[in-house]
Design a protein around this motif. Structure first.
Motif, PDB file in Angstrom:
ATOM      1  N   GLY A  92      -6.749  -5.565   4.890  1.00 52.58           N
ATOM      2  CA  GLY A  92      -5.821  -4.519   5.281  1.00 52.58           C
ATOM      3  C   GLY A  92      -6.409  -3.125   5.297  1.00 52.58           C
ATOM      4  O   GLY A  92      -7.454  -2.847   4.690  1.00 52.58           O
ATOM      5  N   ALA A  93      -5.680  -2.212   5.982  1.00 49.04           N
ATOM      6  CA  ALA A  93      -6.141  -0.838   6.177  1.00 49.04           C
ATOM      7  C   ALA A  93      -5.462   0.161   5.257  1.00 49.04           C
ATOM      8  O   ALA A  93      -5.811   1.344   5.264  1.00 49.04           O
ATOM      9  CB  ALA A  93      -5.920  -0.413   7.627  1.00 49.04           C
ATOM     10  N   GLY A  94      -4.461  -0.275   4.473  1.00 50.92           N
ATOM     11  CA  GLY A  94      -3.798   0.635   3.557  1.00 50.92           C
ATOM     12  C   GLY A  94      -2.493   1.207   4.050  1.00 50.92           C
ATOM     13  O   GLY A  94      -1.966   2.166   3.481  1.00 50.92           O
ATOM     14  N   THR A  95      -1.925   0.621   5.096  1.00 53.53           N
ATOM     15  CA  THR A  95      -0.630   1.118   5.581  1.00 53.53           C
ATOM     16  C   THR A  95       0.515   0.758   4.641  1.00 53.53           C
ATOM     17  O   THR A  95       1.548   1.429   4.643  1.00 53.53           O
ATOM     18  CB  THR A  95      -0.338   0.569   6.991  1.00 53.53           C
ATOM     19  OG1 THR A  95      -0.463  -0.864   6.974  1.00 53.53           O
ATOM     20  CG2 THR A  95      -1.319   1.131   8.007  1.00 53.53           C
ATOM     21  N   ALA A  96       0.344  -0.285   3.818  1.00 56.89           N
ATOM     22  CA  ALA A  96       1.394  -0.647   2.857  1.00 56.89           C
ATOM     23  C   ALA A  96       1.543   0.448   1.806  1.00 56.89           C
ATOM     24  O   ALA A  96       2.667   0.796   1.409  1.00 56.89           O
ATOM     25  CB  ALA A  96       1.070  -1.978   2.195  1.00 56.89           C
ATOM     26  N   GLU A  97       0.435   1.015   1.347  1.00 57.90           N
ATOM     27  CA  GLU A  97       0.502   2.100   0.370  1.00 57.90           C
ATOM     28  C   GLU A  97       1.149   3.345   0.968  1.00 57.90           C
ATOM     29  O   GLU A  97       1.795   4.135   0.268  1.00 57.90           O
ATOM     30  CB  GLU A  97      -0.904   2.440  -0.135  1.00 57.90           C
ATOM     31  CG  GLU A  97      -1.511   1.400  -1.065  1.00 57.90           C
ATOM     32  CD  GLU A  97      -2.243   0.298  -0.325  1.00 57.90           C
ATOM     33  OE1 GLU A  97      -2.980  -0.455  -0.968  1.00 57.90           O
ATOM     34  OE2 GLU A  97      -2.070   0.193   0.915  1.00 57.90           O
ATOM     35  N   GLN A  98       0.982   3.531   2.274  1.00 61.93           N
ATOM     36  CA  GLN A  98       1.598   4.691   2.933  1.00 61.93           C
ATOM     37  C   GLN A  98       3.108   4.541   3.067  1.00 61.93           C
ATOM     38  O   GLN A  98       3.811   5.540   3.202  1.00 61.93           O
ATOM     39  CB  GLN A  98       0.986   4.880   4.323  1.00 61.93           C
ATOM     40  CG  GLN A  98      -0.447   5.346   4.324  1.00 61.93           C
ATOM     41  CD  GLN A  98      -0.982   5.503   5.736  1.00 61.93           C
ATOM     42  OE1 GLN A  98      -0.693   4.691   6.626  1.00 61.93           O
ATOM     43  NE2 GLN A  98      -1.764   6.554   5.964  1.00 61.93           N
ATOM     44  N   GLY A  99       3.599   3.298   3.038  1.00 57.11           N
ATOM     45  CA  GLY A  99       5.037   3.065   3.178  1.00 57.11           C
ATOM     46  C   GLY A  99       5.550   3.539   4.522  1.00 57.11           C
ATOM     47  O   GLY A  99       4.907   3.369   5.554  1.00 57.11           O
ATOM     48  N   GLY A 103       4.245   4.996   9.581  1.00 60.15           N
ATOM     49  CA  GLY A 103       4.744   4.984  10.952  1.00 60.15           C
ATOM     50  C   GLY A 103       4.904   3.598  11.532  1.00 60.15           C
ATOM     51  O   GLY A 103       5.321   3.451  12.682  1.00 60.15           O
ATOM     52  N   ILE A 104       4.579   2.551  10.747  1.00 61.33           N
ATOM     53  CA  ILE A 104       4.765   1.164  11.194  1.00 61.33           C
ATOM     54  C   ILE A 104       6.177   0.734  10.811  1.00 61.33           C
ATOM     55  O   ILE A 104       6.559   0.797   9.632  1.00 61.33           O
ATOM     56  CB  ILE A 104       3.709   0.242  10.574  1.00 61.33           C
ATOM     57  CG1 ILE A 104       2.322   0.616  11.111  1.00 61.33           C
ATOM     58  CG2 ILE A 104       4.011  -1.221  10.884  1.00 61.33           C
ATOM     59  CD1 ILE A 104       1.175  -0.162  10.497  1.00 61.33           C
ATOM     60  N   LYS A 105       6.935   0.283  11.799  1.00 61.26           N
ATOM     61  CA  LYS A 105       8.361   0.047  11.598  1.00 61.26           C
ATOM     62  C   LYS A 105       8.647  -1.091  10.637  1.00 61.26           C
ATOM     63  O   LYS A 105       9.486  -0.964   9.748  1.00 61.26           O
ATOM     64  CB  LYS A 105       9.019  -0.220  12.955  1.00 61.26           C
ATOM     65  CG  LYS A 105      10.531  -0.343  12.892  1.00 61.26           C
ATOM     66  CD  LYS A 105      11.129  -0.466  14.288  1.00 61.26           C
ATOM     67  CE  LYS A 105      12.650  -0.512  14.225  1.00 61.26           C
ATOM     68  NZ  LYS A 105      13.256  -0.592  15.579  1.00 61.26           N
ATOM     69  N   ASN A 106       7.993  -2.230  10.820  1.00 58.78           N
ATOM     70  CA  ASN A 106       8.282  -3.416  10.014  1.00 58.78           C
ATOM     71  C   ASN A 106       7.432  -3.396   8.745  1.00 58.78           C
ATOM     72  O   ASN A 106       6.207  -3.475   8.822  1.00 58.78           O
ATOM     73  CB  ASN A 106       7.990  -4.683  10.823  1.00 58.78           C
ATOM     74  CG  ASN A 106       8.426  -5.944  10.110  1.00 58.78           C
ATOM     75  OD1 ASN A 106       8.674  -5.963   8.910  1.00 58.78           O
ATOM     76  ND2 ASN A 106       8.528  -7.033  10.862  1.00 58.78           N
ATOM     77  N   PRO A 107       8.043  -3.311   7.563  1.00 52.61           N
ATOM     78  CA  PRO A 107       7.262  -3.280   6.321  1.00 52.61           C
ATOM     79  C   PRO A 107       6.340  -4.484   6.156  1.00 52.61           C
ATOM     80  O   PRO A 107       5.276  -4.367   5.533  1.00 52.61           O
ATOM     81  CB  PRO A 107       8.336  -3.244   5.226  1.00 52.61           C
ATOM     82  CG  PRO A 107       9.531  -2.636   5.892  1.00 52.61           C
ATOM     83  CD  PRO A 107       9.484  -3.137   7.309  1.00 52.61           C
ATOM     84  N   ALA A 108       6.725  -5.627   6.720  1.00 53.29           N
ATOM     85  CA  ALA A 108       5.899  -6.829   6.588  1.00 53.29           C
ATOM     86  C   ALA A 108       4.582  -6.692   7.334  1.00 53.29           C
ATOM     87  O   ALA A 108       3.625  -7.420   7.045  1.00 53.29           O
ATOM     88  CB  ALA A 108       6.664  -8.052   7.098  1.00 53.29           C
ATOM     89  N   HIS A 109       4.511  -5.778   8.299  1.00 54.29           N
ATOM     90  CA  HIS A 109       3.295  -5.585   9.088  1.00 54.29           C
ATOM     91  C   HIS A 109       2.397  -4.489   8.507  1.00 54.29           C
ATOM     92  O   HIS A 109       1.380  -4.151   9.107  1.00 54.29           O
ATOM     93  CB  HIS A 109       3.650  -5.244  10.532  1.00 54.29           C
ATOM     94  CG  HIS A 109       4.244  -6.390  11.279  1.00 54.29           C
ATOM     95  ND1 HIS A 109       4.526  -6.328  12.630  1.00 54.29           N
ATOM     96  CD2 HIS A 109       4.622  -7.635  10.886  1.00 54.29           C
ATOM     97  CE1 HIS A 109       5.064  -7.482  13.027  1.00 54.29           C
ATOM     98  NE2 HIS A 109       5.128  -8.276  11.968  1.00 54.29           N
ATOM     99  N   ARG A 110       2.785  -3.947   7.377  1.00 57.13           N
ATOM    100  CA  ARG A 110       1.938  -2.991   6.665  1.00 57.13           C
ATOM    101  C   ARG A 110       1.124  -3.770   5.631  1.00 57.13           C
ATOM    102  O   ARG A 110       1.655  -4.641   4.941  1.00 57.13           O
ATOM    103  CB  ARG A 110       2.793  -1.931   5.970  1.00 57.13           C
ATOM    104  CG  ARG A 110       3.768  -1.213   6.886  1.00 57.13           C
ATOM    105  CD  ARG A 110       4.771  -0.408   6.071  1.00 57.13           C
ATOM    106  NE  ARG A 110       5.843   0.149   6.905  1.00 57.13           N
ATOM    107  CZ  ARG A 110       6.982   0.649   6.422  1.00 57.13           C
ATOM    108  NH1 ARG A 110       7.194   0.673   5.106  1.00 57.13           N
ATOM    109  NH2 ARG A 110       7.900   1.122   7.241  1.00 57.13           N
TER     110      ARG A 110
END
Length: 535
Positions: A92-99, A103-110
Motif C-alpha cells: 500500500g501507499a498510505g492512503t488508509a492513514e490519510q483517511g 480523497g479516495i471515496k471507498n475506505p476499503a480501497h485505501r
C-alpha cells in the motif's frame, strides 16, 4: 470403444440430446508436442483482504483461505479449494492513514503503508492482508507476488495516491526514484525475514491509464508511467534488490491491456519492443533481477471471439519476434467490460454463464496466447452470487452480520478457475491438440474447447462444453509408447446445478482402451470438466 456414463439410466436420458448433434468430435493429444511450461495460476486479495484477515471470525476467514489455497478434498470427493499456485499482495501507499483526506471515496480501497512520512517502518501495518499471505505460504502456494498501485504518498508529486490531472506522467517525484526503490527493497527483505519470500515484485501497475480523479471521488491508488519512467524505476529497483542481496525478481510491464504490449498510441505502448529489443535504449534484458515474463492484463480484449483470439495471437507472434525466452503472463483479469454479455440483450448473465465465459478466456490465454501464468484480479468483492458475477470468485455480503455462514457466497467462477489452478500445476507443459471437425479457433469458441497439460505421470484434459446440449467427445493420445495405455482415473465436473462444483463423476475402468481408438466421454451441456488420465 469406451463410453463413460454415470449409469444406464443417464445414457437413456441423454440419447435424445445426442441424436440432435453431429458425429462426436475426436481430439488428438500429442504427448510429445509440448508448447509452453506453466509457471503458476493465481489471484489477488484486493481490496477486501484486510477486513477478512483482521476482522472476520476465525472459522470464516480460515474457510476463505482454504477455498483459495487448499489442495485437499472433502469426504465426498469434491475439492476443498482451488489450490492457487500464485498469490498477489498489494504493497500500500498510505492512503488508509490519510483517511478521508486521501480523497479516495471507498475506505476499503485505501491501503496502509509500511513506511511513515517521518521515515520509520511500521511492520504492524496491513495485518489482514499479511494473514492471508501467511496462509498462502502455509498451504503451499508456490509464488508469492508483491505488486504496487502507487508509490508511498510522501514520495508523490501531489501527496496523494493518485493523480488530480491527466498528463500521462508518473506521480512519483523526480528525485524519489531511489527512495521508492529503497522502500520496495526494504519491504521485500522484511518479508524474507518472516518467511514470506516474494518470488516476484511488480513496481508498476497499468501505466497506460491516467489514474486521475476528483478529490473525494477517486476510486483507488494508482499512477500512470511512461516507458522511460518505468525503465528508471526498474533500474533503481534492480540496484536496491542487489544492495539487499535479495533473490526476488522484477515483473516489469503490467500493461493495462494486452495490445499495449505490441501496439497502441499511448505513451507506455509497444512495451515488448521497448524493453526487450536489444537495440532499444530502454533494454532491460541485461539487468540481474529482470525477468523475461511479459505481463499484461486481459481487460477489454474479450469483446467477441474474433477479438479475444486475434489479440492473443498477435501477442504470441510479437513475443516470438523479440526473443525465444520471452513468456506471456496474464497477470490480471476479470470481466470488466461488456464482453461477457456476448451480445445478450438482457444484461443479467447467470453465474454459470459468467463461469463459462471466464473458462473460455482462460482457455484462449493458454491456447492462443501461450500464457505461462494466469491470474484473476479480485478473489472477493461485495456483490450477488447468482448473476453478473464478473468481478470476483467469492461474493461478499456487504449487509451480513458476523454470522460466518452469511458473510460470503462462493460463485461458479471460483470453480471455473479451479479446473485449471487445482490440476494444472507449476512445471506442467501444455500439449498440442487437434480436432477432427477442423473448426477454426473462433468457431470452436462456441462449441467444445479442449486444452491438455502433462507432467511425468499425469495428463490433465480440461474440456469446456459451451453448447446447450450434452455432447460426446473422443480423445486419442498420440505418441504413447506401445507398452503403456492411457487410463481415465478421475473426472470433475462443474455445471449450473446447485452444488455441482467440480463434482467427482464416476469413472468406469472395466475395459482397456485399444491403440488408436478414441476414449469417449460424455460432457453435460454448459459445463466445465477436468479429466485426469494416467499413462
Amino acid at each position: 470403444m469406451k463410453i463413460l456414463l454415470l449409469n444406464l439410466g443417464l445414457m437413456l436420458l441423454l440419447l435424445p440430446a445426442f441424436s440432435q448433434r453431429n458425429t462426436r468430435v475426436v481430439f488428438t493429444i500429442n504427448l510429445h508436442d509440448s508448447v509452453q511450461k506453466i509457471r503458476n495460476i493465481g489471484a489477488s486479495a484486493c481490496w477486501f483482504g484486510e477486513e477478512i484477515g483482521k476482522k472476520w471470525p476465525a472459522d470464516a476467514k480460515q474457510r476463505m483461505a482454504d477455498v483459495l489455497f487448499s489442495r485437499a478434498f472433502e469426504n465426498n470427493g469434491q475439492p476443498k479449494g482451488i489450490g492457487l499456485s500464485a498469490f498477489r499482495f498489494n504493497i500500500g501507499a498510505g492512503t488508509a492513514e490519510q483517511g478521508d483526506s486521501s480523497g479516495i471515496k471507498n475506505p476499503a480501497h485505501r491501503v496502509e503503508c509500511f513506511l511513515s512520512p517521518q521515515g520509520k517502518y511500521d511492520w504492524s501495518k496491513q495485518q489482514g492482508y499479511i494473514w492471508l499471505l501467511k496462509q498462502a505460504k502455509k498451504q503451499g502456494v508456490k509464488d508469492l507476488i508483491a505488486f504496487v498501485n502507487s508509490p508511498p504518498v510522501q514520495f508523490t508529486k501531489n501527496g496523494l495516491g493518485y493523480k488530480l490531472r491527466k498528463d500521462e506522467k508518473s506521480n512519483l517525484q523526480e528525485n524519489k526514484y531511489a527512495d521508492y526503490a529503497g522502500f520496495l527493497s526494504t519491504v521485500v527483505r522484511h518479508f524474507d525475514k518472516i518467511n514470506c519470500h516474494f518470488n516476484y515484485i511488480s513496481p508498476i501497475n497499468e501505466p497506460q491509464w491516467d489514474w486521475s480523479g476528483t478529490f473525494g471521488e477517486a476510486k483507488q491508488e494508482g499512477s500512470p508511467w511512461t516507458n522511460e519512467e518505468i525503465y528508471k524505476t526498474v533500474k533503481a529497483l534492480n540496484k536496491g534488490l542487489q544492495r539487499q542481496k535479495a533473490t526476488t525478481k522484477i515483473l516489469i510491464t503490467e500493461a493495462g491491456m494486452l495490445n499495449h504490449l505490441y501496439d497502441s498510441n499511448v505513451k507506455a505502448s509497444r512495451q515488448i519492443a521497448r524493453f526487450w529489443d536489444h537495440g532499444s535504449d530502454l533494454y532491460i534484458g541485461n539487468l540481474s533481477h529482470a525477468t523475461p515474463f511479459v505481463e499484461g492484463h486481459g481487460y477489454f480484449t474479450d469483446n467477441g471471439d474474433d477479438n479475444l483470439i486475434s489479440v492473443r495471437n498477435k501477442l504470441k507472434d510479437t513475443l516470438k519476434k523479440y526473443g525465444a525466452g520471452l513468456e506471456y503472463w496474464q497477470s490480471e483479469y476479470c470481466m470488466l467490460g461488456d464482453g461477457f454479455k456476448e451480445n445478450v440483450k438482457d444484461i443479467k448473465r447467470s453465474a454459470m454463464d459468467c463461469a463459462l465465459f471466464l473458462a473460455k478466456v482462460i482457455h484462449q490465454d493458454f491456447t492462443a496466447g501461450n500464457a505461462t501464468a494466469w491470474h484473476f484480479w479480485n478473489a472477493f468483492e461485495p456483490g450477488a452470487a447468482d448473476s453478473n458475477t464478473q468481478y470476483y470468485l467469492v461474493a461478499l455480503n456487504a449487509l451480513a452480520n458476523k454470522d460466518s455462514a452469511k458473510l460470503y457466497t462462493i460463485t461458479k467462477n471460483l470453480w471455473a478457475l479451479g479446473h485449471y489452478s487445482l490440476f494444472v500445476r507449476p512445471g506442467m507443459y501444455r500439449l498440442q491438440t487437434s480436432r477432427s471437425d477442423g473448426l477454426s479457433e473462433t468457431a470452436a469458441a462456441r462449441q467444445v474447447m479442449v486444452s491438455a497439460f502433462k507432467d511425468d505421470k499425469t495428463l490433465v484434459v480440461n474440456v469446456i462444453n459451451y453448447t446447450i446440449e450434452n455432447t460426446i467427445a473422443g480423445f486419442v493420445p498420440e505418441g504413447l509408447p506401445n507398452a503403456k495405455k492411457m487410463k481415465l482415473v478421475k473426472r470433475y465436473v462443474t455445471t449450473a446445478a446447485e452444488g455441482e462444483d467440480m463434482m467427482p463423476y464416476p469413472v468406469e475402468n472395466t475395459q482397456e482402451q485399444k491403440p488408436g481408438e478414441p476414449y469417449d466421454v460424455i460432457f453435460p451441456a454448459r459445463s466445465v470438466t477436468t479429466l485426469l488420465f494416467s499413462f
